[in-house]
Design an enzyme around this catalytic site. Structure first.
Site, PDB file in Angstrom:
ATOM      1  N   LYS A 172      -1.781  -7.348  -1.491  1.00 36.36           N
ATOM      2  CA  LYS A 172      -0.709  -6.487  -1.443  1.00 36.36           C
ATOM      3  C   LYS A 172       0.587  -7.093  -0.633  1.00 36.36           C
ATOM      4  O   LYS A 172       1.676  -6.807  -1.202  1.00 36.36           O
ATOM      5  CB  LYS A 172      -1.189  -5.440  -0.304  1.00 36.36           C
ATOM      6  CG  LYS A 172      -1.904  -4.179  -1.124  1.00 36.36           C
ATOM      7  CD  LYS A 172      -2.964  -4.813  -1.933  1.00 36.36           C
ATOM      8  CE  LYS A 172      -3.923  -3.739  -2.802  1.00 36.36           C
ATOM      9  NZ  LYS A 172      -4.703  -4.208  -3.363  1.00 36.36           N
TER      10      LYS A 172
ATOM     11  N   ALA B 203      -8.686  -4.001 -17.353  1.00 41.83           N
ATOM     12  CA  ALA B 203      -7.374  -3.301 -17.304  1.00 41.83           C
ATOM     13  C   ALA B 203      -7.564  -2.226 -16.300  1.00 41.83           C
ATOM     14  O   ALA B 203      -7.266  -1.096 -16.255  1.00 41.83           O
ATOM     15  CB  ALA B 203      -7.153  -2.825 -18.412  1.00 41.83           C
TER      16      ALA B 203
ATOM     17  N   ILE C 103      -7.527  -3.426 -10.063  1.00 44.56           N
ATOM     18  CA  ILE C 103      -7.365  -4.812  -9.555  1.00 44.56           C
ATOM     19  C   ILE C 103      -6.695  -5.613 -10.831  1.00 44.56           C
ATOM     20  O   ILE C 103      -5.697  -6.496 -10.707  1.00 44.56           O
ATOM     21  CB  ILE C 103      -8.630  -5.634  -9.341  1.00 44.56           C
ATOM     22  CG1 ILE C 103      -9.152  -4.835  -8.176  1.00 44.56           C
ATOM     23  CG2 ILE C 103      -8.300  -7.003  -9.345  1.00 44.56           C
ATOM     24  CD1 ILE C 103     -10.566  -5.675  -7.683  1.00 44.56           C
TER      25      ILE C 103
ATOM     26  N   HIS D 180      15.550  15.529   4.856  1.00 41.37           N
ATOM     27  CA  HIS D 180      16.651  15.278   3.660  1.00 41.37           C
ATOM     28  C   HIS D 180      17.633  14.074   3.763  1.00 41.37           C
ATOM     29  O   HIS D 180      17.911  14.028   4.790  1.00 41.37           O
ATOM     30  CB  HIS D 180      17.485  16.754   3.322  1.00 41.37           C
ATOM     31  CG  HIS D 180      18.281  16.520   2.165  1.00 41.37           C
ATOM     32  ND1 HIS D 180      17.816  16.769   0.896  1.00 41.37           N
ATOM     33  CD2 HIS D 180      19.639  16.199   2.220  1.00 41.37           C
ATOM     34  CE1 HIS D 180      18.714  16.399   0.014  1.00 41.37           C
ATOM     35  NE2 HIS D 180      19.983  16.050   0.880  1.00 41.37           N
TER      36      HIS D 180
END
Length: 494
Positions: free
Chosen positions: A50, A186, A189, A450
């Protein structure tokens, strides 16, 4: 022979979490790890990959922003990226190690936890043998928890040498960006690594997919966004293809594919990544005298209990979901079950997941494919990112939110998928509703900051309740509500 209340084999995310929960119960605990503290959850796994993804995403955004001003981005230097990833891994391992050291020297906790490096084998139901170099030491335990993790699945007909043909254990140890790479598999990972290497922009990526779409477990609308982005970044998807042969010739990887129409083609690339799932690390963990039952996916367990009453299994060694957050949940739950009473049942329906793709995909609960397989009637709403002010402000409106609820007056949440920027930050409130078996009314009137991506969830809920700001079906493919009837197998707008 030293005796412990509990011995935990494996100091990855699940084992470490179990050990810390045992400390809460003031139980004498031994945590054993044969390799690196933190396991695959840190090295060659969740954290490292990651970090590669984050850096790849930064580089892709950098190139796009420079292109806006007719400027050329410099080439990414592999060694610099690799160094950054290694530093991230080291920081996490150092943190866990420092935590263990602090526990050892703390007057509050120092009697509860021992940590030892070595190979563990369960000799009988209460005896564990720890091997370190040429020394064997036996310890006794009232309870044993197996948290030995998993490793990449190997295909026997492929000559994996971890130099030209690699697994996820070694892909990050290359010397440089390859000019070309094929990824076998596919699934999550494989698609994540395709995203990473495509994002850096220095590798031509080929992705082998035996079906007609990648990520076969996901809904087609989710897959379509990911496929479009990958192909825009130059990834070539070999659809409806079967790997016939792969070999190393003159330092290159040569592979042959057979396609569903019967024709075959041969390709040549610098590197190959085999990404076809993971298998549990159960070899040599227990002797034949310990009757732990296995199935093809891992240890058979019921709420972390194995077939041996005082031995528990958690994390990737089991047949459950192989995710860091699930492993940690199981580790804590097992300890609570042994030494106390869990506050709630161990359930997997509200587990939040993230796929680190481009854009990222976050999910919780059921998708439409799962709901149909279970024969459920449901209502669904999709809200496109082009309707969300925060996405517009970020100049990244690729993606959508999809929420599924029961097709009745209660409208209990079945699941949600978010595809797009900040997807992972948008799902936790829905995960909580699923765990509480609640409907959606609570989300409709919640005041969101917001601008924020979570405002899109609020608009999704309002659309299902018939009180959205943007009315369903009026803006083409922007806000849509529909029902699915499992008996008739039909969708209809409402």
């Amino acid at each position: 022979m030293e005796k412990y209340d509990v011995v935990i084999i494996g100091a990855g995310p699940s084992g470490y979490a179990a050990a810390m929960r045992a400390v809460d119960f003031k139980k004498k605990t031994l945590l054993i790890e044969k390799n690196t503290l933190g396991g695959a959850g840190i090295t060659n796994g969740a954290l490292s990959s990651k970090t590669w993804w984050e850096l790849s995403r930064d580089m892709l955004a950098f190139r796009k922003n420079l292109a806006r001003y007719n400027m050329t981005a410099p080439a990414t230097i592999w060694k610099e990226i690799q160094l950054e990833v290694n530093q991230a891994v080291k920081e996490r391992i150092d943190l866990l190690q420092d935590h263990l050291n602090q526990l050892k020297h703390s007057s509050q906790y120092n009697t509860y936890l021992d940590y030892q490096t070595g190979t563990a084998e369960i000799i009988d139901e209460h005896t564990i043998r720890i091997s370190t170099e040429n020394i064997n030491t036996d310890v006794e335990a009232d309870y044993i928890i197996i948290a030995s993790g998993s490793r990449p699945r190997i295909l026997p007909n492929i000559p994996i040498d971890e130099k030209h043909i690699l697994t996820s254990d070694t892909i990050e140890n290359m010397d440089d960006f390859p000019k070309s790479m094929v990824i076998v598999g596919a699934g999550v990972i494989g698609c994540e690594y395709a995203t990473i290497f495509a994002g850096f922009g220095q590798t031509k990526v080929y992705l082998i997919d035996k079906g007609d779409t990648i990520l076969p477990f996901e809904d087609q609308d989710v897959v379509a966004v990911i496929e479009k982005t990958l192909e825009e970044q130059g990834v070539h998807i070999h659809r409806n293809s079967t790997l016939v042969n792969m070999e190393i010739k003159d330092g290159q990887v040569v592979y042959q594919l057979e396609f569903s129409d019967g024709h075959t083609e041969t390709f040549e690339v610098e590197k190959a990544l085999i990404s076809v799932g993971r298998v549990p690390n159960y070899e040599n963990i227990w002797s034949d005298a310990v009757p732990i039952k296995m199935n093809r996916r891992g240890i058979e367990d019921t709420d972390t209990n194995t077939s041996v009453k005082n031995i528990y299994a958690i994390g990737d060694i089991t047949a459950d979901i192989n995710l860091v957050n699930v492993g940690e949940l199981e580790g804590r739950y097992a300890i609570e079950k042994i030494f106390g009473k869990p506050c709630r049942q161990l359930v997997y329906e509200n587990i939040s997941t993230i796929m680190f793709l481009n854009p990222e995909v976050a999910g919780v609960g059921l998708n439409e494919k799962m709901a149909k397989e279970q024969g459920l009637n449901y209502k669904a709403v999709t809200v496109d990112y082009t309707t969300i002010p925060r996405a517009i402000a970020k100049r990244d409106t690729q993606g959508f939110i999809k929420l599924l609820v029961t097709d009745d007056d209660e409208m209990k949440v079945l699941g949600m998928r978010v595809v797009g920027e900040q997807a992972s930050s948008a799902i936790q409130a829905v995960a909580l509703l699923i765990s509480m078996d609640k409907g959606i009314e609570e989300l409709a009137e919640c005041v969101h900051p917001h601008p924020s991506i979570t405002e899109g969830i609020q608009e999704s809920v309002r659309a299902l309740l018939g009180k959205s700001i943007l009315k369903s079906g009026l803006l083409k493919n922007k806000v849509n509500c529909y029902c699915y009837n499992c008996e008739k197998e039909e969708l209809r707008a409402f």
